[in-house]
Design a protein around this motif. Sequence first.
Motif, PDB file in Angstrom:
ATOM      1  N   LEU A  24       7.263 -51.556   3.955  1.00  0.00           N
ATOM      2  CA  LEU A  24       6.895 -50.169   4.230  1.00  0.00           C
ATOM      3  C   LEU A  24       6.841 -49.900   5.730  1.00  0.00           C
ATOM      4  O   LEU A  24       7.040 -48.758   6.161  1.00  0.00           O
ATOM      5  CB  LEU A  24       5.538 -49.856   3.591  1.00  0.00           C
ATOM      6  CG  LEU A  24       5.128 -48.384   3.482  1.00  0.00           C
ATOM      7  CD1 LEU A  24       6.120 -47.615   2.616  1.00  0.00           C
ATOM      8  CD2 LEU A  24       3.732 -48.261   2.884  1.00  0.00           C
ATOM      9  N   ASP A  25       6.588 -50.932   6.516  1.00  0.00           N
ATOM     10  CA  ASP A  25       6.520 -50.760   7.967  1.00  0.00           C
ATOM     11  C   ASP A  25       7.841 -50.267   8.547  1.00  0.00           C
ATOM     12  O   ASP A  25       7.864 -49.705   9.654  1.00  0.00           O
ATOM     13  CB  ASP A  25       6.125 -52.084   8.637  1.00  0.00           C
ATOM     14  CG  ASP A  25       4.662 -52.445   8.398  1.00  0.00           C
ATOM     15  OD1 ASP A  25       3.881 -51.525   8.053  1.00  0.00           O
ATOM     16  OD2 ASP A  25       4.305 -53.629   8.543  1.00  0.00           O
ATOM     17  N   ARG A  26       8.936 -50.480   7.817  1.00  0.00           N
ATOM     18  CA  ARG A  26      10.235 -50.001   8.322  1.00  0.00           C
ATOM     19  C   ARG A  26      10.314 -48.480   8.296  1.00  0.00           C
ATOM     20  O   ARG A  26      11.139 -47.890   8.991  1.00  0.00           O
ATOM     21  CB  ARG A  26      11.371 -50.602   7.481  1.00  0.00           C
ATOM     22  CG  ARG A  26      11.471 -52.117   7.606  1.00  0.00           C
ATOM     23  CD  ARG A  26      12.826 -52.613   7.151  1.00  0.00           C
ATOM     24  NE  ARG A  26      13.064 -52.355   5.744  1.00  0.00           N
ATOM     25  CZ  ARG A  26      12.745 -53.218   4.772  1.00  0.00           C
ATOM     26  NH1 ARG A  26      12.164 -54.370   5.075  1.00  0.00           N
ATOM     27  NH2 ARG A  26      13.013 -52.937   3.508  1.00  0.00           N
ATOM     28  N   ASN A  27       9.490 -47.868   7.452  1.00  0.00           N
ATOM     29  CA  ASN A  27       9.375 -46.402   7.398  1.00  0.00           C
ATOM     30  C   ASN A  27      10.721 -45.713   7.185  1.00  0.00           C
ATOM     31  O   ASN A  27      11.025 -44.690   7.781  1.00  0.00           O
ATOM     32  CB  ASN A  27       8.709 -45.862   8.668  1.00  0.00           C
ATOM     33  CG  ASN A  27       8.148 -44.457   8.464  1.00  0.00           C
ATOM     34  OD1 ASN A  27       7.736 -44.089   7.361  1.00  0.00           O
ATOM     35  ND2 ASN A  27       8.138 -43.663   9.520  1.00  0.00           N
ATOM     36  N   GLU A  28      11.556 -46.309   6.327  1.00  0.00           N
ATOM     37  CA  GLU A  28      12.847 -45.717   5.991  1.00  0.00           C
ATOM     38  C   GLU A  28      12.790 -45.191   4.562  1.00  0.00           C
ATOM     39  O   GLU A  28      12.128 -45.790   3.705  1.00  0.00           O
ATOM     40  CB  GLU A  28      13.950 -46.772   6.110  1.00  0.00           C
ATOM     41  CG  GLU A  28      14.096 -47.339   7.520  1.00  0.00           C
ATOM     42  CD  GLU A  28      15.034 -48.523   7.575  1.00  0.00           C
ATOM     43  OE1 GLU A  28      15.448 -48.979   6.486  1.00  0.00           O
ATOM     44  OE2 GLU A  28      15.339 -49.000   8.690  1.00  0.00           O
ATOM     45  N   THR A  84      12.747 -35.538   4.741  1.00  0.00           N
ATOM     46  CA  THR A  84      12.339 -36.798   5.349  1.00  0.00           C
ATOM     47  C   THR A  84      10.858 -36.768   5.695  1.00  0.00           C
ATOM     48  O   THR A  84      10.147 -37.769   5.529  1.00  0.00           O
ATOM     49  CB  THR A  84      13.171 -37.085   6.615  1.00  0.00           C
ATOM     50  OG1 THR A  84      14.561 -37.176   6.260  1.00  0.00           O
ATOM     51  CG2 THR A  84      12.733 -38.387   7.266  1.00  0.00           C
ATOM     52  N   GLY A 115       4.956 -41.947   2.117  1.00  0.00           N
ATOM     53  CA  GLY A 115       4.839 -43.323   2.586  1.00  0.00           C
ATOM     54  C   GLY A 115       3.460 -43.612   3.156  1.00  0.00           C
ATOM     55  O   GLY A 115       2.909 -44.701   2.955  1.00  0.00           O
ATOM     56  N   GLU A 116       2.889 -42.642   3.859  1.00  0.00           N
ATOM     57  CA  GLU A 116       1.532 -42.806   4.383  1.00  0.00           C
ATOM     58  C   GLU A 116       0.524 -42.923   3.246  1.00  0.00           C
ATOM     59  O   GLU A 116      -0.421 -43.724   3.320  1.00  0.00           O
ATOM     60  CB  GLU A 116       1.182 -41.620   5.289  1.00  0.00           C
ATOM     61  CG  GLU A 116       2.009 -41.566   6.567  1.00  0.00           C
ATOM     62  CD  GLU A 116       1.787 -40.284   7.361  1.00  0.00           C
ATOM     63  OE1 GLU A 116       1.011 -39.421   6.865  1.00  0.00           O
ATOM     64  OE2 GLU A 116       2.365 -40.140   8.447  1.00  0.00           O
ATOM     65  N   ILE A 132      10.870 -46.954   1.367  1.00  0.00           N
ATOM     66  CA  ILE A 132       9.716 -46.314   0.740  1.00  0.00           C
ATOM     67  C   ILE A 132       9.945 -46.160  -0.760  1.00  0.00           C
ATOM     68  O   ILE A 132       9.041 -46.405  -1.572  1.00  0.00           O
ATOM     69  CB  ILE A 132       9.436 -44.943   1.398  1.00  0.00           C
ATOM     70  CG1 ILE A 132       8.990 -45.142   2.851  1.00  0.00           C
ATOM     71  CG2 ILE A 132       8.370 -44.169   0.617  1.00  0.00           C
ATOM     72  CD1 ILE A 132       8.825 -43.853   3.626  1.00  0.00           C
ATOM     73  N   GLU A 171       0.779 -46.395   1.814  1.00  0.00           N
ATOM     74  CA  GLU A 171       0.101 -47.380   2.644  1.00  0.00           C
ATOM     75  C   GLU A 171      -1.399 -47.384   2.373  1.00  0.00           C
ATOM     76  O   GLU A 171      -2.030 -48.440   2.269  1.00  0.00           O
ATOM     77  CB  GLU A 171       0.371 -47.071   4.121  1.00  0.00           C
ATOM     78  CG  GLU A 171      -0.173 -48.116   5.074  1.00  0.00           C
ATOM     79  CD  GLU A 171       0.253 -47.868   6.507  1.00  0.00           C
ATOM     80  OE1 GLU A 171      -0.003 -48.747   7.354  1.00  0.00           O
ATOM     81  OE2 GLU A 171       0.816 -46.791   6.783  1.00  0.00           O
ATOM     82  N   GLU A 193       8.048 -39.333   4.371  1.00  0.00           N
ATOM     83  CA  GLU A 193       7.175 -40.070   5.282  1.00  0.00           C
ATOM     84  C   GLU A 193       5.703 -39.837   4.939  1.00  0.00           C
ATOM     85  O   GLU A 193       4.884 -40.773   5.018  1.00  0.00           O
ATOM     86  CB  GLU A 193       7.454 -39.652   6.725  1.00  0.00           C
ATOM     87  CG  GLU A 193       8.803 -40.153   7.234  1.00  0.00           C
ATOM     88  CD  GLU A 193       9.123 -39.659   8.622  1.00  0.00           C
ATOM     89  OE1 GLU A 193       8.376 -38.794   9.140  1.00  0.00           O
ATOM     90  OE2 GLU A 193      10.120 -40.138   9.216  1.00  0.00           O
TER      91      GLU A 193
END
Length: 293
Positions: free
Chosen positions: A230-234, A177, A184-185, A238, A188, A181
């Motif tokens: 993407l703000d949900r960060n799940e 995870t 995901g960064e 992602i 972004e 994440e």
Amino acid sequence: MKLYHLVAPTTFLLAFTLTGCGGPETPQEVTQAFWEAVLESDAETAAELSTLVDESGFDGYSLDWEGAETSWGRVTVDGQEASIDTVFTNMPGMNGEELETTTHLVRINDQWQVDYHQTGDEIGTDVRIGGLMGSVRELGDKLRSRLADESAKANREFDRLVDELSAYSDETREEMTALIERYGENLERRMDELSRSLDDALEQNPSASEEERNTLEEAQKDLKQQQEALDRNEPDSIAEVSKELARIQEQLSELSDQSFGHLKEQLQRWSRELNRELEQLNQEARMQEQHSI
């Protein structure tokens, strides 16, 4: 171009035997081993030494390498990227002329790998290669198609990782995870870069056709939606955003070269870098899987 030959193949292999290394490590060693594999049509080894997701993406750049010989020039290392001047002689169809190009590499998980697509783009800039392939545009289209295919494969691997998260131990799940994440960064950051590039393209091309402006504005709208997702960060969001970004990039590739050539160059670079980051995530995840067994 001043050339320097790397160690002969037999000496090269002997060096690894004597030092106990498992394979090529430096940019020079990886480059030589990669091109030896290409010249021998060894898809498996070429894929292992490059950014290809697997050997099915290998096509030897659709060129005939039989009898070709390689020599090497300047080596440039800049952080996590490297480039090596590369010259081929005795290539079929070149009438005895040399092909001078550059092999590009990127460092992923502390391992140097040949950037397969960027290296192919570099080869495609030689107008004589266009004669062998039919046209430079044709080669460029093939390279873009191959990059899109690699992106699709990497995203399928990412989907598999997300789907199987619940099957891992708590410790392994937390580690994976964290990897997702971090990716995901990076997504972004890439999305911010793309958004600025689209704004600049619209501003700098006031005479663009209505169809092209609609394409850019639609891409901006889609991009905003993906930023919100993407703000949900799940993990699953992602993964979905990653696939949608590949689709947006493919859509923008249809813009005209004349008006949006600079933007399309940025998109190609942006897409390659995003693919690298996704493949790095997949590689690190596979390592975590192996350690958890």
